[in-house]
Design a protein around this motif. Structure first.
Motif, PDB file in Angstrom:
ATOM      1  N   PRO A 193       0.840  -1.201   0.000  1.00 38.92           N
ATOM      2  CA  PRO A 193       0.000   0.000   0.000  1.00 38.92           C
ATOM      3  C   PRO A 193       0.877   1.254   0.000  1.00 38.92           C
ATOM      4  N   ILE A 194       0.431   2.272  -0.726  1.00 37.58           N
ATOM      5  CA  ILE A 194       1.191   3.516  -0.793  1.00 37.58           C
ATOM      6  C   ILE A 194       0.568   4.536   0.154  1.00 37.58           C
ATOM      7  N   GLU A 195       1.425   5.216   0.891  1.00 42.39           N
ATOM      8  CA  GLU A 195       0.966   6.298   1.755  1.00 42.39           C
ATOM      9  C   GLU A 195       1.155   7.605   1.000  1.00 42.39           C
ATOM     10  N   THR A 196       0.070   8.275   0.667  1.00 40.74           N
ATOM     11  CA  THR A 196       0.145   9.483  -0.143  1.00 40.74           C
ATOM     12  C   THR A 196      -1.065  10.375   0.101  1.00 40.74           C
ATOM     13  N   ALA A 197      -0.858  11.656  -0.092  1.00 42.80           N
ATOM     14  CA  ALA A 197      -1.966  12.605   0.006  1.00 42.80           C
ATOM     15  C   ALA A 197      -2.705  12.710  -1.317  1.00 42.80           C
ATOM     16  N   HIS A 198      -2.145  12.110  -2.378  1.00 39.89           N
ATOM     17  CA  HIS A 198      -2.763  12.174  -3.695  1.00 39.89           C
ATOM     18  C   HIS A 198      -3.871  11.135  -3.837  1.00 39.89           C
ATOM     19  N   ALA A 199      -4.772  11.374  -4.774  1.00 43.23           N
ATOM     20  CA  ALA A 199      -5.811  10.395  -5.077  1.00 43.23           C
ATOM     21  C   ALA A 199      -5.175   9.127  -5.624  1.00 43.23           C
ATOM     22  N   THR A 200      -5.786   7.974  -5.349  1.00 44.60           N
ATOM     23  CA  THR A 200      -5.265   6.699  -5.838  1.00 44.60           C
ATOM     24  C   THR A 200      -6.351   5.924  -6.564  1.00 44.60           C
ATOM     25  N   LEU A 201      -5.912   5.037  -7.457  1.00 44.91           N
ATOM     26  CA  LEU A 201      -6.845   4.289  -8.297  1.00 44.91           C
ATOM     27  C   LEU A 201      -6.263   2.920  -8.616  1.00 44.91           C
ATOM     28  N   ALA A 202      -7.085   1.872  -8.501  1.00 47.09           N
ATOM     29  CA  ALA A 202      -6.629   0.519  -8.828  1.00 47.09           C
ATOM     30  C   ALA A 202      -7.093   0.068 -10.206  1.00 47.09           C
ATOM     31  N   SER A 203      -8.209   0.634 -10.707  1.00 48.81           N
ATOM     32  CA  SER A 203      -8.763   0.227 -12.002  1.00 48.81           C
ATOM     33  C   SER A 203      -9.489   1.395 -12.645  1.00 48.81           C
ATOM     34  N   TYR A 204      -9.254   1.577 -13.942  1.00 52.96           N
ATOM     35  CA  TYR A 204      -9.934   2.650 -14.661  1.00 52.96           C
ATOM     36  C   TYR A 204     -11.426   2.371 -14.812  1.00 52.96           C
ATOM     37  N   ASP A 205     -11.843   1.140 -14.563  1.00 51.02           N
ATOM     38  CA  ASP A 205     -13.263   0.817 -14.615  1.00 51.02           C
ATOM     39  C   ASP A 205     -14.052   1.604 -13.574  1.00 51.02           C
ATOM     40  N   ALA A 206     -13.344   2.136 -12.572  1.00 46.82           N
ATOM     41  CA  ALA A 206     -14.009   2.907 -11.514  1.00 46.82           C
ATOM     42  C   ALA A 206     -14.249   4.360 -11.918  1.00 46.82           C
ATOM     43  N   LEU A 207     -13.771   4.741 -13.142  1.00 47.94           N
ATOM     44  CA  LEU A 207     -13.839   6.132 -13.572  1.00 47.94           C
ATOM     45  C   LEU A 207     -14.621   6.304 -14.859  1.00 47.94           C
ATOM     46  N   ARG A 208     -15.176   7.483 -15.026  1.00 43.02           N
ATOM     47  CA  ARG A 208     -15.630   7.936 -16.329  1.00 43.02           C
ATOM     48  C   ARG A 208     -15.255   9.406 -16.457  1.00 43.02           C
ATOM     49  N   VAL A 209     -15.312   9.926 -17.675  1.00 45.41           N
ATOM     50  CA  VAL A 209     -14.934  11.308 -17.929  1.00 45.41           C
ATOM     51  C   VAL A 209     -16.068  12.032 -18.628  1.00 45.41           C
ATOM     52  N   ASP A 210     -16.389  13.202 -18.135  1.00 48.01           N
ATOM     53  CA  ASP A 210     -17.335  14.087 -18.804  1.00 48.01           C
ATOM     54  C   ASP A 210     -16.556  15.234 -19.427  1.00 48.01           C
ATOM     55  N   VAL A 211     -16.924  15.608 -20.642  1.00 44.41           N
ATOM     56  CA  VAL A 211     -16.300  16.740 -21.330  1.00 44.41           C
ATOM     57  C   VAL A 211     -17.303  17.881 -21.346  1.00 44.41           C
ATOM     58  N   ASP A 212     -16.939  19.022 -20.742  1.00 42.87           N
ATOM     59  CA  ASP A 212     -17.907  20.124 -20.661  1.00 42.87           C
ATOM     60  C   ASP A 212     -17.934  20.931 -21.955  1.00 42.87           C
ATOM     61  N   SER A 213     -18.728  21.968 -21.986  1.00 44.74           N
ATOM     62  CA  SER A 213     -18.935  22.743 -23.217  1.00 44.74           C
ATOM     63  C   SER A 213     -17.673  23.465 -23.673  1.00 44.74           C
ATOM     64  N   ASN A 214     -16.714  23.617 -22.775  1.00 43.87           N
ATOM     65  CA  ASN A 214     -15.443  24.253 -23.119  1.00 43.87           C
ATOM     66  C   ASN A 214     -14.356  23.223 -23.449  1.00 43.87           C
ATOM     67  N   GLY A 215     -14.740  21.952 -23.520  1.00 42.30           N
ATOM     68  CA  GLY A 215     -13.789  20.903 -23.831  1.00 42.30           C
ATOM     69  C   GLY A 215     -12.936  20.481 -22.663  1.00 42.30           C
ATOM     70  N   ARG A 216     -13.299  20.910 -21.464  1.00 45.38           N
ATOM     71  CA  ARG A 216     -12.533  20.557 -20.277  1.00 45.38           C
ATOM     72  C   ARG A 216     -12.997  19.222 -19.709  1.00 45.38           C
ATOM     73  N   LEU A 217     -12.087  18.537 -19.058  1.00 51.18           N
ATOM     74  CA  LEU A 217     -12.317  17.161 -18.612  1.00 51.18           C
ATOM     75  C   LEU A 217     -12.662  17.122 -17.118  1.00 51.18           C
ATOM     76  N   ARG A 218     -13.719  16.369 -16.800  1.00 49.28           N
ATOM     77  CA  ARG A 218     -14.099  16.174 -15.415  1.00 49.28           C
ATOM     78  C   ARG A 218     -14.177  14.688 -15.120  1.00 49.28           C
ATOM     79  N   LEU A 219     -13.444  14.260 -14.106  1.00 55.12           N
ATOM     80  CA  LEU A 219     -13.502  12.864 -13.674  1.00 55.12           C
ATOM     81  C   LEU A 219     -14.760  12.631 -12.856  1.00 55.12           C
ATOM     82  N   GLN A 220     -15.382  11.486 -13.098  1.00 53.89           N
ATOM     83  CA  GLN A 220     -16.541  11.062 -12.315  1.00 53.89           C
ATOM     84  C   GLN A 220     -16.301   9.637 -11.852  1.00 53.89           C
ATOM     85  N   LYS A 221     -16.826   9.287 -10.697  1.00 53.03           N
ATOM     86  CA  LYS A 221     -16.739   7.918 -10.215  1.00 53.03           C
ATOM     87  C   LYS A 221     -17.912   7.104 -10.742  1.00 53.03           C
ATOM     88  N   ASN A 222     -17.622   5.906 -11.203  1.00 50.38           N
ATOM     89  CA  ASN A 222     -18.694   4.998 -11.621  1.00 50.38           C
ATOM     90  C   ASN A 222     -19.396   4.395 -10.410  1.00 50.38           C
TER      91      ASN A 222
END
Length: 222
Positions: A193-222
């Motif tokens: 296990p890593i000790e970190t203040a940063h966000a961590t992820l084991a699988s991309y299946d847990a994520l999705r991405v929304d692209v807003d009207s300005n083309g900017r990327l927002r992470l969402q949890k599945n």
């Protein structure tokens, strides 16, 4: 996923990805080749192997300061061997589909591998070649220097601070921090296990991405 959700509370101009250990798992192949090389050069394999991940081959060999060793020749030898041996290389769970959903002009790969090796490993793992890819040949200083990430942001036309960097290895994490970007640490290949203040992820299946009207990327949890 960690309790740190700050990366889910803002939009990003671009995503930047490390390759080995972040979108694909090449540990078995890399350690086969580096282990054999270390034995030939009288290097303690057990102590040496943890140092190879995330760094350019030439930097890894240079750090050893071995007498009578031509670092450029040996780095080229390692690269050729790694291009020949891609057995067991697989994508990190969900990585290919996640990358395929991103707008091509909003993400880049930043790897310590030479370009030919990077393309070979991505093909083996079913990862499509990105429009922007920074490889070992593109920078004078490898990770933990942030040069690769800074160059990728520049080529995408965004500021480093407007990027989310996906990383797994210590030198890459240091490079991302030095670039001033937000971080998502992929833990799939971590043995401990890593000790970190940063966000961590084991699988991309847990994520999705929304692209807003300005083309900017927002992470969402599945």
């Amino acid at each position: 996923m960690s309790a740190n959700t700050s990366v889910f509370e803002r939009a990003f101009g671009a995503f930047l990805f490390d390759m080995d250990g972040t979108v694909l798992n090449s540990i078995a192949a890399a350690e086969r080749i580096w282990s054999a090389w270390a034995v030939r050069h009288g290097v303690d394999v057990e102590a040496f192997l943890p140092t190879i991940h995330g760094a350019r081959a030439i930097d890894t060999i240079t750090r050893l300061n071995l007498a009578g060793v031509n670092t450029q020749e040996q780095a080229a030898f390692i690269t050729a061997a790694e291009i020949d041996d891609v057995e067991g290389i697989v994508e990190i769970p969900g990585a290919a589909a996640f990358l395929n959903r991103l707008p091509q002009d909003r993400w880049a790969m930043v790897t310590s591998a030479p370009r030919d090796l990077a393309l070979r490993r991505m093909a083996a793992a079913g990862i499509a070649e990105p429009a922007v890819m920074i490889t070992a040949e593109d920078v004078q200083a490898g990770k933990p220097d942030p040069a690769g990430y800074l160059l990728a942001a520049k080529r995408l036309g965004v500021e480093p601070a407007d990027c989310l960097i996906f990383e797994d290895a210590a030198v890459g994490i240091q490079a991302a921090e030095a670039a001033g970007a937000a971080l998502m640490i992929i833990t799939t290949t971590h043995q401990h296990p890593i000790e970190t203040a940063h966000a961590t992820l084991a699988s991309y299946d847990a994520l999705r991405v929304d692209v807003d009207s300005n083309g900017r990327l927002r992470l969402q949890k599945n």
